[in-house]
Design a protein around this motif. Structure first.
Motif: not given
Length: 485
Positions: A59-81
């Motif tokens: 979906g338009p906002i999800y998370q993944f981890t990388s080397l102990g860092m939590t990353n949140f990925v946003i793909s909705d323009p309103d949420l990005i703004r």
């Protein structure tokens, strides 16, 4: 005995409730391996390709981890703004590799008060030197004309690769603002320095391994490898940046009218030496230099691809140039408001090219709420701009190159809030006004005089240079330049 059992049961209940509460306040995402998280998934192919695939699943906002860092990925323009309008999301990531190339300083990767003061300072002085104003127009037009006279006109009818000459032309515009200097196309030292900056992406695998296992830096072989990276970086800085600063230090009037951006930084350093250190000045210059040519040059290269793949679009742009500008004078920035189709073509190029498909990561300095989820302090926030630009909800038939999508029924430019090639919010691109001016003047300047096509038998497959992971840079191609009749 019963008391101990009750305590243990209570602890189990609290843990279960805590996990369920966390699941409710955290977005979904792919499972990763212990410690390294999903880093291996992101190394197998281009990063944006993996993130796009996960977006379709989670979906338009999800998370993944990388080397102990939590990353949140946003793909909705309103949420990005919404996310990037918050002061809590203005920090940048930092690590030992960033420190190696001074990226803990400068305009792009610095955080906190250093970033805040540096951005305000840079915006103010770059505007004074004409960024986005007509005072810089002549500088851009001169570089367009040089490209035409020295490179294109002598090679009419021949297949030619203009990558090198285009890069030099764009570099000279920003270098004029920064250092009042010009790089010659035959200056091998300066050109090698530019190439060295480009090559840092090719060391990404080495960087990832070092970040996973910092202890390797103590081993002789790895020390030698990182020393080579450091040495290449220092040679690039030594060739271009340090001589420019040294020359200005010897001639600057600390109380007079500044000649360029370096003068402004030296004057500011005399007033605020703790903040504007030489290391910070060097990185600021690098950020302007690299960002000033890499993204703009890549966008122009994509523009020429789309013009060649869509000759009907090229004809429409040329017709607009003829009707508005004619052939007696060069195109000017004042023509833009009367050239909606050309503007729409540039906007469509930026949408399809997706030069910076994931932008630059932000880091939260405090916990925030976004889209019904909690994003904790210290998490990275990634804007998946490519997903926005290729979303049929915002751009019907997104795989089709169609400039008309940015025009209304009267043929006027119709902006779309989902188009955000320069990102948005408090850390949006510092050089947006300059880039827009360059794209317009280069495209119109070249098409006013020439028609471009690929050599017979060649069609670009829209593939990217693989080692360039942060920027989508098209693979090499040649153009045949023909004089307009």
């Amino acid at each position: 005995m019963w008391t101990v059992a009750a305590i243990l049961v209570g602890i189990v209940v609290l843990v279960v409730l805590s996990r369920r509460l966390s699941e409710k306040t955290s977005p979904p995402g792919p499972r990763g391996l212990p410690f390294i998280g999903n880093i291996l998934d992101l190394q197998r192919e281009r990063r944006e390709t993996v993130l796009l695939r996960w977006k379709e699943k989670y979906g338009p906002i999800y998370q993944f981890t990388s080397l102990g860092m939590t990353n949140f990925v946003i793909s909705d323009p309103d949420l990005i703004r919404e996310a990037f309008s918050k002061v809590e999301t203005t920090d940048r990531p930092t690590n030992i590799i960033f420190s190696l190339v001074m990226a803990d300083k400068g305009l792009v990767f610095s955080s906190g008060e250093l970033w805040k003061q540096s951005r305000r300072f840079s915006l103010h002085h770059l505007r004074n030197f004409g960024m986005g104003r007509s005072t810089l127009e002549t500088v851009i037009q001169d570089q367009v004309q040089e490209l035409i006279d020295d490179v294109l006109a002598p090679n009419v009818g021949k297949p030619i690769c203009i990558d090198h000459s285009l890069r030099v032309a764009v570099v000279n515009i920003i270098w004029r603002i920064v250092a009042s200097k010009k790089i010659d196309r035959t200056d091998t030292a300066a050109l090698q320095a530019m190439t060295s900056f480009d090559e840092f992406d090719s060391f990404k695998s080495l960087f990832i391994v070092v970040l996973m296992f910092p202890v390797l830096l103590r081993l002789p072989g790895w020390v030698t490898g990182m020393d080579k990276v450091r040495q290449r970086f220092r040679e690039s800085v030594k060739t271009l940046m340090r001589p420019a600063i040294q020359e200005h230090e010897e001639t600057v009037d600390l109380n007079g009218e500044p000649r360029d951006y370096i003068d402004c930084m030296l004057q500011e350093r005399s007033r605020n030496p703790e903040l504007f250190t030489k290391r910070h000045m060097l990185r600021c210059m690098m950020d302007l230099f690299i960002a000033g040519y890499d993204t703009t040059t890549s966008t122009l290269r994509w523009a020429f691809i789309y013009l060649t793949l869509h000759p009907e679009v090229q004809r429409k742009v040329q017709e607009e140039i003829t009707n508005v500008v004619g052939k007696e004078r060069p195109p000017a920035l004042s023509d833009r408001t009367r050239m909606p189709y050309t503007e729409a073509f540039i906007m469509e190029t930026q949408r399809m090219a997706n030069i910076a498909p994931t932008g630059v990561e932000h880091v939260t300095r405090e916990e925030i709420q976004l889209g019904g989820y909690t994003i904790p302090r210290g998490a990275q926030v990634i804007s998946l701009l490519m997903a926005v630009h290729m979303d049929e909800k915002h751009f019907p038939e997104p795989e089709v190159f169609r400039p008309e999508r940015f025009l209304d029924e009267q043929g006027r430019v119709k902006p779309n809030r989902a188009l955000m090639p320069f990102s948005v919010g408090k850390r949006s691109c510092l050089g947006e006004a300059l880039a827009r001016a360059e794209l317009f003047l280069f495209v119109t300047g070249l098409l006013q005089r020439f028609t471009i096509r690929f050599p017979d038998g060649f069609d670009h497959d829209l593939s990217c240079i693989e080692y360039k992971r942060l920027i989508r840079k098209p693979t090499e191609y040649h153009l045949v330049i023909m004089e307009n009749v």
